[in-house]
Design an enzyme around this catalytic site. Structure first.
Site, short mmCIF file in Angstrom:
data_model
loop_
_atom_site.label_atom_id
_atom_site.label_comp_id
_atom_site.label_asym_id
_atom_site.label_seq_id
_atom_site.Cartn_x
_atom_site.Cartn_y
_atom_site.Cartn_z
N SER A 263 -8.40 -0.29 -4.93
CA SER A 263 -8.74 -0.02 -3.54
C SER A 263 -10.26 0.01 -3.39
CB SER A 263 -8.09 1.29 -3.08
OG SER A 263 -8.13 1.40 -1.68
N LYS B 120 0.86 -1.18 0.00
CA LYS B 120 0.00 0.00 0.00
C LYS B 120 0.89 1.23 0.00
CE LYS B 120 -4.40 1.20 0.01
NZ LYS B 120 -5.32 0.75 -1.04
#
Length: 563
Positions: free
Chosen positions: A388, A193
């Site tokens: 996401s 991430k």
């Protein structure tokens, strides 16, 4: 005194009259623009469709004639919708007045997947037997990839073709924040991430470098493969050309079969006249793509009561109503719910172009998609990016389509908070004091660092959200949770990679998604409806005026301090 009041009254009357005149003038201009926008254009026989893609391309065109309007030139400059472009190219394919297409493109203001969809549409157009030429003074890499589908590619004799490879450059702010005394407080789950890395590192982490190289290599390989197929140049040769910078000038591009000819604009016009049988002294008949959007629909189907809803989700995901550029959980959920409950809507195509956003807003939307998929076919069509939160809301669909160059995945969670205490104190000499009823009432304050206990609570929330995320993906994609976790961790994937790991089902664009939805619903005849419904100009103006009136009334009641 009498004279004073006379002048004051005259001034007030003058202002009121001026405002009325300005309002009427504005309404006149608005009416003219709206009437022009709705006016159908006539396509002359033996015409060329002229395609120039300099304007921004979005998934869905807007009905607002003032969107992007240039008041200095009084000319519209609104983005073009991919939905309009695909429909226009399909219409040109069967329009007897359109004899061919000219692509004049040096750059494309759109993402890789959008470019892929347009390229596929013009390849389909070629099956009509009509000609397709490309011309430019220069070609960017993306523009050349699109142009490579043409029958013939022409270049200005002094022009160039960019063909060097893809890169990703990331700016890091860690040292700048340290100099300013700003402390980033980061909570995340997912070693890939990478959205928070610019605030915590001074270069790419090994994980981010790995994932970035993987997906940009995948996009590059797709471009090389496509050009190799249409131009008859081997993939090895195309990579060699890029590595050795061999085609910066037109002659080298011609020698390497990258283009078909070096000609000036007047020579292009002569070529087109010859192709269409137009006399030298007469003008070519052509129509610009944006004007052709308003041409008669030659391929229009018969009226059908059965419908397929195309629901657009574009932009960052947040709470509220949203707009053309941002996804609002309330507005989008309402549109999905409406499509689910409408018995005339037999299937849903959910078009997603989003990098993510609020986890809670994504959950609200996910719920409606999940409910809809239980009662009618829901086919997701991914645009340039569905990552996401964008993947979160896609996961419950019955089928997910994406282009090979779509960016997706990024199944992970992060939170980013800044502590400005040191900045204010040491740089500006500002101190912030606080009075609170409970120990953690200032949990999210930017004027102090989080305590260890608060960080633990924040991290616990991140872990819970991540677990919910991978549970949803597991249920929606029928993949074990452990496997979702392994391919998750915030990692970004290209469409090619995503298909290999079962995050998507097939390759395809918006047109493919519509056809698949019709097939799953057993429809031979249907019409399309686009949601969320866009408000007409007068609706927007009336709502704005109503809102302003309510605000004035409240101020009158509550006094000047009211805001």
């Amino acid at each position: 005194m009498k004279q004073f009041f006379k002048y004051v009254l005259a001034t007030v009357v003058g202002i009121v009259i001026s405002l009325i005149v300005v309002f009427l003038l504005f309404m006149g201009i608005a009416g003219a623009i709206v009437s022009t926008a709705d006016k159908e254009v006539k396509v002359e026989p033996n015409s060329i469709l002229y395609v120039d893609l300099k304007q921004e391309i979005v998934d869905r065109s807007t009905d607002d004639p003032f969107s992007g309007f240039d008041f200095t030139s009084l000319q519209p400059n609104s983005p073009m919708g991919l939905n309009q472009i695909l429909k226009a190219i399909a219409n040109a394919k069967v329009d007897p007045n359109i004899k061919g297409v000219l692509l004049e493109i040096d750059a494309i203001n759109a993402g890789a997947a959008t470019t892929e969809e347009i390229r596929n549409a013009i390849i389909d157009f070629k099956s009509s037997g009509k000609f397709l030429y490309a011309y430019s003074d220069t070609y960017s890499q993306k523009a050349y990839y699109l142009a490579s589908a043409a029958d013939s590619i022409f270049l200005n004799p002094e022009g160039m073709v960019e063909w060097l490879g893809l890169r990703s450059e990331i700016m890091f702010f860690k040292k700048a924040l340290e100099k300013l005394g700003v402390e980033p407080q980061i909570l995340r789950h997912g070693k890939f991430k990478s959205a928070v890395e610019p605030f915590m590192l001074d270069k790419m982490s090994p994980e981010n470098r790995e994932q970035t190289l993987t997906y940009i290599s995948s996009i590059w390989n797709q471009w090389v493969k496509g050009i190799s197929e249409t131009r008859g140049i081997s993939s090895d040769k195309l990579n060699s050309i890029a590595n050795n910078m061999e085609i910066f000038n037109g002659k080298k591009a011609l020698e390497n079969n990258i283009i078909d000819g070096l000609i000036y604009k007047d020579e292009l016009i002569a070529t087109l006249k010859n192709k269409l049988g137009v006399e030298e002294k007469k003008d070519l008949s052509s129509i610009e793509l944006k004007k052709y959007f308003k041409a008669p629909d030659v391929a229009k189907q018969k009226f059908s009561k059965d419908k397929i809803a195309i629901i657009y989700a574009s932009g960052e995901i947040g709470m509220g109503e949203g707009d053309n550029d941002n996804i609002g959980s309330e507005g989008l959920s309402r549109a999905i719910r409406k499509a689910r409950r409408d018995s005339s809507i037999k299937a849903i195509v959910f078009r997603i172009n989003s990098p993510g956003g609020s986890a809670l807003a994504s959950e609200v939307i996910w719920r409606e998609v999940d409910l809809a998929a239980k009662v009618k076919p829901v086919v997701v069509s991914m645009g340039d990016v569905a990552a996401s939160g964008g993947y979160y809301i896609a996961s419950p669909a019955n089928t997910i389509l994406a282009n090979p160059t779509t960016i997706t995945g990024s199944i992970g969670v992060f939170g980013l908070f800044f502590n400005l205490q040191k900045t204010l104190d040491s740089k500006l000499g500002i101190n912030v004091d606080v009075v609170k009823t409970n120990e953690h009432a200032d949990f999210f304050s930017i004027y102090r660092p989080m305590t260890a206990e608060e960080k633990a609570v924040g991290q616990m929330y991140v872990e819970q959200t991540y677990q919910t995320f991978i549970d949803h993906v597991s249920a929606g994609r029928s993949i074990p949770v452990e496997q979702v976790d392994a391919i998750g961790q915030g990692r970004v994937w290209s469409g090619v990679n995503a298909k290999e790991i079962k995050l998507i089902d097939e390759f395809g664009g918006l047109t493919d998604a519509i056809e698949l939805a019709a097939e799953k619903a057993g429809l031979e005849s249907y019409r399309l409806v686009e949601l969320p419904k866009q408000k007409k100009l007068m609706e927007q103006l009336m709502e704005e005026m109503s809102s302003q009136t309510k605000s004035w009334l409240l101020k009158d009641e509550l006094g000047l301090p009211f805001k």
